[in-house]
Motif scaffolding. Structure first.
Motif, PDB file in Angstrom:
ATOM      1  N   LEU A  83       0.852  -1.185   0.000  1.00  5.95           N
ATOM      2  CA  LEU A  83       0.000   0.000   0.000  1.00  5.95           C
ATOM      3  C   LEU A  83       0.890   1.238   0.000  1.00  5.95           C
ATOM      4  CD1 LEU A  83      -2.662  -1.076   2.649  1.00  5.95           C
ATOM      5  CD2 LEU A  83      -2.720  -1.350   0.174  1.00  5.95           C
ATOM      6  N   PHE A  84       0.383   2.336  -0.563  1.00  8.13           N
ATOM      7  CA  PHE A  84       1.148   3.575  -0.546  1.00  8.13           C
ATOM      8  C   PHE A  84       1.127   4.116   0.883  1.00  8.13           C
ATOM      9  CE2 PHE A  84      -0.742   3.506  -4.890  1.00  8.13           C
ATOM     10  CZ  PHE A  84       0.425   3.177  -5.545  1.00  8.13           C
ATOM     11  N   PRO A  85       2.286   4.179   1.540  1.00 10.90           N
ATOM     12  CA  PRO A  85       2.285   4.532   2.966  1.00 10.90           C
ATOM     13  C   PRO A  85       1.885   5.979   3.226  1.00 10.90           C
ATOM     14  CG  PRO A  85       4.530   4.344   2.138  1.00 10.90           C
ATOM     15  CD  PRO A  85       3.634   3.885   1.033  1.00 10.90           C
ATOM     16  N   HIS A  86       1.969   6.842   2.207  1.00 14.67           N
ATOM     17  CA  HIS A  86       1.658   8.257   2.437  1.00 14.67           C
ATOM     18  C   HIS A  86       0.195   8.577   2.153  1.00 14.67           C
ATOM     19  CE1 HIS A  86       2.573   7.715  -1.751  1.00 14.67           C
ATOM     20  NE2 HIS A  86       2.188   8.918  -2.071  1.00 14.67           N
ATOM     21  N   LEU A  87      -0.588   7.561   1.781  1.00 12.66           N
ATOM     22  CA  LEU A  87      -1.999   7.794   1.475  1.00 12.66           C
ATOM     23  C   LEU A  87      -2.881   6.990   2.428  1.00 12.66           C
ATOM     24  CD1 LEU A  87      -1.888   7.478  -2.434  1.00 12.66           C
ATOM     25  CD2 LEU A  87      -1.691   9.546  -1.064  1.00 12.66           C
ATOM     26  N   PHE A 121      -6.602   5.605  -5.899  1.00  9.60           N
ATOM     27  CA  PHE A 121      -5.450   5.932  -6.744  1.00  9.60           C
ATOM     28  C   PHE A 121      -5.701   5.606  -8.219  1.00  9.60           C
ATOM     29  CE2 PHE A 121      -1.362   5.438  -8.717  1.00  9.60           C
ATOM     30  CZ  PHE A 121      -0.560   6.386  -8.118  1.00  9.60           C
ATOM     31  N   GLY A 122      -6.138   4.373  -8.460  1.00 11.53           N
ATOM     32  CA  GLY A 122      -6.370   3.949  -9.836  1.00 11.53           C
ATOM     33  C   GLY A 122      -7.505   4.707 -10.504  1.00 11.53           C
ATOM     34  N   GLU A 176     -10.380   6.217   6.422  1.00 12.91           N
ATOM     35  CA  GLU A 176      -9.535   7.357   6.792  1.00 12.91           C
ATOM     36  C   GLU A 176      -8.267   6.928   7.520  1.00 12.91           C
ATOM     37  OE1 GLU A 176     -10.179  10.251   5.468  1.00 12.91           O
ATOM     38  OE2 GLU A 176     -11.838   9.124   4.582  1.00 12.91           O
ATOM     39  N   ARG A 177      -8.093   5.637   7.733  1.00 12.60           N
ATOM     40  CA  ARG A 177      -6.883   5.175   8.424  1.00 12.60           C
ATOM     41  C   ARG A 177      -5.689   5.207   7.481  1.00 12.60           C
ATOM     42  NH1 ARG A 177      -7.870   1.205  12.887  1.00 12.60           N
ATOM     43  NH2 ARG A 177      -9.914   1.799  13.689  1.00 12.60           N
ATOM     44  N   MET A 178      -4.506   5.224   8.095  1.00 14.59           N
ATOM     45  CA  MET A 178      -3.289   5.073   7.305  1.00 14.59           C
ATOM     46  C   MET A 178      -2.960   3.575   7.252  1.00 14.59           C
ATOM     47  SD  MET A 178      -2.673   8.099   6.404  1.00 14.59           S
ATOM     48  CE  MET A 178      -1.051   8.230   5.671  1.00 14.59           C
ATOM     49  N   ASN A 185      -0.407   1.777   7.861  1.00 15.94           N
ATOM     50  CA  ASN A 185       0.327   1.124   8.951  1.00 15.94           C
ATOM     51  C   ASN A 185      -0.522   0.933  10.204  1.00 15.94           C
ATOM     52  OD1 ASN A 185       0.208   3.704   9.896  1.00 15.94           O
ATOM     53  ND2 ASN A 185       2.411   4.053   9.917  1.00 15.94           N
ATOM     54  N   GLN A 186      -1.769   1.383  10.169  1.00 17.24           N
ATOM     55  CA  GLN A 186      -2.650   1.144  11.310  1.00 17.24           C
ATOM     56  C   GLN A 186      -3.514  -0.087  11.112  1.00 17.24           C
ATOM     57  OE1 GLN A 186      -4.354   5.180  11.065  1.00 17.24           O
ATOM     58  NE2 GLN A 186      -3.953   5.224  13.252  1.00 17.24           N
ATOM     59  N   ARG A 238      -8.109  -2.212  -3.970  1.00 19.56           N
ATOM     60  CA  ARG A 238      -7.484  -1.205  -4.833  1.00 19.56           C
ATOM     61  C   ARG A 238      -7.425  -1.692  -6.283  1.00 19.56           C
ATOM     62  NH1 ARG A 238      -1.485   0.448  -3.168  1.00 19.56           N
ATOM     63  NH2 ARG A 238      -1.196  -1.751  -3.623  1.00 19.56           N
ATOM     64  N   LEU A 274       6.120  -0.518  -5.040  1.00 18.10           N
ATOM     65  CA  LEU A 274       5.126   0.552  -4.981  1.00 18.10           C
ATOM     66  C   LEU A 274       4.977   1.220  -6.340  1.00 18.10           C
ATOM     67  CD1 LEU A 274       5.729   2.310  -1.544  1.00 18.10           C
ATOM     68  CD2 LEU A 274       3.959   0.689  -2.193  1.00 18.10           C
ATOM     69  N   LEU A 308      -1.928   0.281 -11.663  1.00 17.62           N
ATOM     70  CA  LEU A 308      -3.205   0.973 -11.469  1.00 17.62           C
ATOM     71  C   LEU A 308      -3.429   2.048 -12.528  1.00 17.62           C
ATOM     72  CD1 LEU A 308      -3.131   1.275  -7.585  1.00 17.62           C
ATOM     73  CD2 LEU A 308      -4.582  -0.218  -8.942  1.00 17.62           C
ATOM     74  N   GLY A 309      -2.568   2.062 -13.548  1.00 18.87           N
ATOM     75  CA  GLY A 309      -2.822   2.934 -14.678  1.00 18.87           C
ATOM     76  C   GLY A 309      -2.024   4.217 -14.703  1.00 18.87           C
ATOM     77  N   ARG A 321       3.470  10.999  -8.227  1.00 25.06           N
ATOM     78  CA  ARG A 321       2.538  10.639  -7.154  1.00 25.06           C
ATOM     79  C   ARG A 321       3.156   9.717  -6.097  1.00 25.06           C
ATOM     80  NH1 ARG A 321      -2.933  10.616  -7.467  1.00 25.06           N
ATOM     81  NH2 ARG A 321      -2.598  10.151  -5.274  1.00 25.06           N
ATOM     82  N   LEU A 347       7.254  10.248  -1.423  1.00 22.83           N
ATOM     83  CA  LEU A 347       7.921   9.340  -0.486  1.00 22.83           C
ATOM     84  C   LEU A 347       9.401   9.668  -0.288  1.00 22.83           C
ATOM     85  CD1 LEU A 347       6.268   5.917  -1.348  1.00 22.83           C
ATOM     86  CD2 LEU A 347       5.912   7.349   0.652  1.00 22.83           C
ATOM     87  N   GLU A 407      -4.394  12.597  10.277  1.00 22.85           N
ATOM     88  CA  GLU A 407      -5.191  11.862   9.296  1.00 22.85           C
ATOM     89  C   GLU A 407      -5.457  10.439   9.746  1.00 22.85           C
ATOM     90  OE1 GLU A 407      -3.052  12.307   5.697  1.00 22.85           O
ATOM     91  OE2 GLU A 407      -3.835  14.330   5.380  1.00 22.85           O
ATOM     92  N   ARG A 408      -4.585   9.951  10.612  1.00 21.22           N
ATOM     93  CA  ARG A 408      -4.770   8.575  11.072  1.00 21.22           C
ATOM     94  C   ARG A 408      -5.918   8.447  12.045  1.00 21.22           C
ATOM     95  NH1 ARG A 408       1.579   7.216  11.933  1.00 21.22           N
ATOM     96  NH2 ARG A 408       2.081   8.020   9.886  1.00 21.22           N
TER      97      ARG A 408
END
Lengths: 371, 271
Positions: free
Chosen positions: A97-101, A109-110, A139-141, A143-144, A157, B164, B171-172, B181, B186, B269-270
């Motif tokens: 998974l993208f860790p920053h999203l 994303f797609g 809404e979680r990241m 890593n949670q 995804r 990643l 995913l395109g 992106r 990162l 955000e978490r």
């Protein structure tokens, strides 16, 4: 009825691979390989590590160049299409998974790269998260989340783009055993519900047997056998498949004669077997006999019908307790060591070491593999 | 550790102290408290000097980012042999002194330098006059500071799993969009520390702007040098130095605050 008629039309081909070859410098890693996956089918590619199964998957996804051959998706050739335009879903071993999203942003994303309108995208993200049971986690990241949840997000995804083909590269192998079994079932029911054409790559035969409509067993870059899980297990067509799938007793033997669909064989150690399962063979031909350990019948005490077909005197030489099952090692006819498994709670559960027994194998449970 | 701290603090305190002393034509400074040195900074000459310094710093950093990203990405993803060779090429400018590096650029960019000779040989009927301008300073600084950008970027990019990027492509996302992106967000920590290094070193440069910049493109560093060596106005040089240090400290503070804000936003955000 009309409905009947539709279901009886021959299955449409989802993905076809024809004569695909992939080389690294001079070494052929994959191929030449040909197979077709029907639309809506759960198709597994099973093989030991290093057999080229991941390379094959990466060729289909477009991350590996194809040296020769063709790949067609829904009838259209795709081997020269760049990977980001193929629209094939791919889920890796690790969730990646993208860790920053956030979870929702990961799934979206797609949809963003495909320029889906924002409101529609949000609906589809919500729907797919609900499908994998993660509605509350948008809404979680990443890593949670637990490993299993992360892998479900990775699946969502890919699925949110409604790909015509879903590739799964050992997606369960990063999970621990209990979770793996649970995820396996979820995956299967999800695939049944969506009828998504799926190619599942794994080295775990249990997974492949449990999930698949059909399995292709791969060895050294080539397909050994394609068939339903039962066909693969019950009637392997090569020694490799017989050895790789399940526990097996493999005996080298020679065909003595075939009469009326019943073949007489003699192993190298001198045991004589009778079988109904005669693969095309001729007298004198060297073959391999396959006897599944759970298809043998054990009688207590020395055999009384020693002259009957496929009945031998045996001595118990080793016991391995496996919990649900129990595995015995038998010295059969004084010359050949065979594995025998049975339910620990069943009749064969309480055999003692060095006990004298009789072993019978039904002629329909002796398989002949012509190598 | 304490010794190192003392080595940093004592001269710095000395400079700060000196910046409040009065300049004397024959004794260099007299220990009388004054704010004259700072008031002099508000003149249009020194304001534009400061702005020019910041401009050179920002432009140099931007070019380092633009050139550094592809280089860092390539090295982070390339095999071992390419990496060793690339690092060697990249570190060449650091191994020779800034003086030699600047001289090299004089040879290339001068009126009868390699660049203009080449233009003439190719029958272009124009000549470029970039030596002794800000352009020459920026070119040489980028050349000098590129490794400062590439190294932290490379370290950051190396930590991004290649998978990643494959996921993004699957995913395109086109390779370029994937870079935008996935790779850039990162590698933010590397980008921030690389930019910080480039910017702070660029705005405190002395040798490069002095040799390549001519009179019209003085920077704070060269001005301090002039004030110390030529004008013998050490108190004023000190006040310039204090301003330079203040700018650097401020930049560090802002970027740390930005980094902390980014982390906190991620944490929020978490929830």
């Amino acid at each position: 009825m009309a409905v009947e008629a539709i279901s009886k039309t021959p299955a449409r081909i989802g993905l076809e691979v024809r004569d695909l070859v992939r080389r690294y410098s001079a070494d052929v890693v994959v191929g030449p390989i040909s197979f077709a996956v029907n639309e809506g089918e759960f198709f597994s590619v099973l093989g030991p590590s290093g057999c080229g199964k991941t390379t094959l998957l990466r060729c289909i996804a477009g991350f590996e160049r194809v040296d020769s051959g063709a790949i067609a998706l829904g009838g259209a050739r795709i081997e020269d299409v760049p990977p980001h335009k193929r629209g094939i879903g791919l889920v890796f071993q690790t969730p990646a998974l993208f860790p920053h999203l956030t979870v929702a942003q990961n799934v979206a994303f797609g949809l963003e790269t495909h320029k889906i309108e924002r409101r529609k995208a949000r609906q589809r993200v919500g729907a797919i998260l609900a499908l994998v049971g993660l509605s509350e986690y948008g809404e979680r990241m990443p890593n949670q989340l637990s490993g299993g949840q992360q892998q479900r997000v990775a699946l969502a995804r890919s699925l949110v783009l409604e790909p015509p083909l879903l590739l799964l590269d050992e997606p369960l192998s990063s999970l621990d055993l209990k979770l793996r079994v649970q995820m396996r079932e979820e995956l299967r029911s999800l695939q049944r519900r969506l009828r998504k054409t799926t190619i599942f790559v794994t080295h775990d035969q249990t997974e492949a047997l449990a999930l698949s409509d059909r399995i292709a067993v791969l060895s050294q870059g080539r397909i050994e056998q394609v068939g339903t899980p039962e066909e693969i297990y019950r009637t392997p067509t090569s020694r490799f498949v017989a050895d790789f799938i399940g526990n097996s007793n493999l005996l080298e033997a020679e065909i003595l004669g075939i009469d009326n669909g019943v073949a007489k064989l003699r192993t190298r150690t001198g045991l004589r077997f009778t079988t109904h399962k005669t693969a095309a063979g001729v007298s004198g031909r060297r073959v391999t006999l396959l006897i599944r350990p759970e298809r043998m019948q054990i009688g207590a005490g020395a055999s009384n019908g020693a002259n009957a077909d496929n009945t031998f005197a045996a001595t118990l030489t080793d016991v391995t307790y496996l919990g649900e099952d129990i595995q015995y090692r038998l010295l059969v006819g004084g010359v050949e060591t065979l594995l025998y498994t049975c339910k620990a709670a069943g009749a064969g559960g309480g055999l003692a070491l060095h006990q004298n027994l009789s072993v019978h194998i039904d002629p329909s449970d002796v398989f002949v593999i012509a190598d | 550790m304490l010794f190192l701290l003392a080595c940093l603090a004592i001269p710095l305190c000395n400079v700060v102290m000196l910046s409040f002393y009065r300049h004397s034509a024959n004794r260099i400074w007299v220990p009388q408290f004054t704010l004259d040195n700072y008031q002099a900074l508000s003149g249009i000459y020194f304001i534009s000097l400061g702005l020019r310094t910041l401009k050179v710093g920002v432009i140099t950093t931007c070019f380092c980012i633009l050139l550094g990203y592809p280089v860092a990405y390539y090295f982070a993803r390339a095999g071992r042999r390419a990496l060793v060779f690339g690092m060697f090429v990249l570190f060449m400018p650091l191994m020779v002194s800034a003086v030699v590096g600047a001289f090299g650029w004089i040879v290339i960019l001068g009126r009868n330098g390699i660049l203009n000779s080449a233009l003439k040989a190719l029958h272009f009927d124009f000549q470029v006059q970039i030596l002794y301008s800000e352009i020459a300073v920026v070119i040489a600084l980028v050349n000098l500071l590129l490794p400062m950008m590439v190294l932290p970027l490379m370290a950051s990019i190396e930590k991004i799993p290649r998978r990643l990027e494959e996921v993004a492509v699957n995913l395109g996302a086109s390779p370029l969009l994937t870079f935008w992106r996935v790779v850039i967000p990162l590698s933010m920590p590397g980008l921030i520390s690389g930019s910080l290094l480039c910017f702070t070193i660029a705005i405190s440069a002395v040798v490069t702007p002095r040799l390549l910049g001519g009179n019209g493109s003085r920077m704070i560093g060269t001005e301090i040098y002039e004030q110390v060596v030529t004008a013998y106005n050490w108190p004023f040089a000190s006040s310039l130095a204090v301003v330079l240090v203040a700018i650097i400290v401020f930049t560090l503070f802002v970027s740390f605050a930005a980094e902390r804000g980014r982390r906190q936003r991620a944490v929020r955000e978490r929830r």
